[in-house]
Design an enzyme around this catalytic site. Sequence first.
Site, mmCIF file in Angstrom:
data_model
loop_
_atom_site.group_PDB
_atom_site.id
_atom_site.type_symbol
_atom_site.label_atom_id
_atom_site.label_comp_id
_atom_site.label_asym_id
_atom_site.label_seq_id
_atom_site.Cartn_x
_atom_site.Cartn_y
_atom_site.Cartn_z
ATOM 1 N N GLY A 275 40.780 34.474 48.997
ATOM 2 C CA GLY A 275 40.294 33.140 49.296
ATOM 3 C C GLY A 275 40.359 32.840 50.781
ATOM 4 O O GLY A 275 41.004 33.555 51.556
ATOM 5 N N GLY B 36 41.980 36.248 45.703
ATOM 6 C CA GLY B 36 40.839 35.696 44.982
ATOM 7 C C GLY B 36 39.848 36.744 44.517
ATOM 8 O O GLY B 36 39.120 36.529 43.541
ATOM 9 N N GLU C 25 50.278 37.279 48.030
ATOM 10 C CA GLU C 25 50.440 35.872 48.417
ATOM 11 C C GLU C 25 51.847 35.473 48.839
ATOM 12 O O GLU C 25 52.012 34.508 49.598
ATOM 13 C CB GLU C 25 49.972 34.971 47.270
ATOM 14 C CG GLU C 25 48.469 34.933 47.066
ATOM 15 C CD GLU C 25 47.940 36.091 46.242
ATOM 16 O OE1 GLU C 25 46.724 36.132 45.991
ATOM 17 O OE2 GLU C 25 48.743 36.969 45.834
ATOM 18 N N ASP D 251 47.934 33.763 42.358
ATOM 19 C CA ASP D 251 47.254 32.791 41.503
ATOM 20 C C ASP D 251 46.030 33.421 40.843
ATOM 21 O O ASP D 251 46.074 34.555 40.431
ATOM 22 C CB ASP D 251 46.925 31.518 42.292
ATOM 23 C CG ASP D 251 45.952 31.753 43.437
ATOM 24 O OD1 ASP D 251 45.851 32.899 43.924
ATOM 25 O OD2 ASP D 251 45.289 30.788 43.867
#
Length: 357
Positions: free
Chosen positions: A79, A128, A151, A159
């Site tokens: 992301g 992502g 992350e 996530d």
Amino acid sequence: MDKNEDLVWAPAPGHGPEVVYAVDGPLGRARLNRPRTINALDRASIDSLFQQLTTWAGGDSVSAVVLDGAGDRGLCAGGDVRALRESVLAGRHEEAVDYWRAEYGVNALVADYPKPYVAWMDGIVMGGGVGVSAHGSLRVVTERTQLAMPETIIGFFPDVGGLQLLAHAPGQLGTHVALTGTALGGADALVLGAADVLLPADAKEQVLGVLREDCAVSGDELATAVGSGARHSSGGSWLEENRAWIDECYVGDDAGVILARLSGHAEPAAREAASSIGARSPHSVAVTLEAIRRAASMTVGQVLAQDLALGPAFARHPDFAEGVRAQLVDKDRRPRWTHASVADVSRAEVLRAFDGG
């Protein structure tokens, strides 16, 4: 580059060129198209994907979707966390939450896609990028694959529903990957359950040809069709070779105890893992451990809901802005975390994160 020069690539209606699409016989081709950033997912990319994938899911124009990335560096580096940091620093926390809500909507769409969804996971596949690929029905990795959920080094947590995959990996392999953020090759991705088949990177055109003939081909069938260099077993996996000490050290719910086991283990690789975890945000490590334990009894949709609950807590925690600064903005790799070690993160702090606090 595709050898089929007759393909016409174009953005989704009303969207820019961040993602481009083509119809290739029965295949709907989706290509992440920001190669200078290794196809990092900005909000425009996410909105485009959601619109086009929804259109293809409900129509008869294509029988399957194939996702890949522009350029030669990888599918997707993750992301656009630098933009998220700017939103957080400016006090626009809801802007970050809106981004995650939209991103997780795409992840859920991929996980429940009503047609075959094939992800070409060549090169870098991180953060992502895992969310738009590893929830698909056929995940293809290559000898160039570098898959990671890194992350915790930026003060965040794995996530995009990734903890659902990691929680269901054999033994404690997923816990090791979640806490260390280690990058995995294709064979390791197979062992982890994040991929279905390992194929040579130069077999892409052959793979597309097989898919045009049979959109619902399985990983085993694809490996047989491609032949030389194809694998759907775990041979050559570092994770498999090191599973004994990983399963021994990562059991339990106390991050401090896990770190102590790793630090005191006779295996050098275990001590290296301890060093890696020790460099990451203690808050992120502690919350991630709790999150992966909870994810073991959840569906992908439930984990994505948990992710959305955790996001605001991480956005408000100082470690997120600091971690992104150290890794991606100033790049000094010297983050100043809120806590000195995971032992300093209280149980109450961990639980507050799940309440959005």
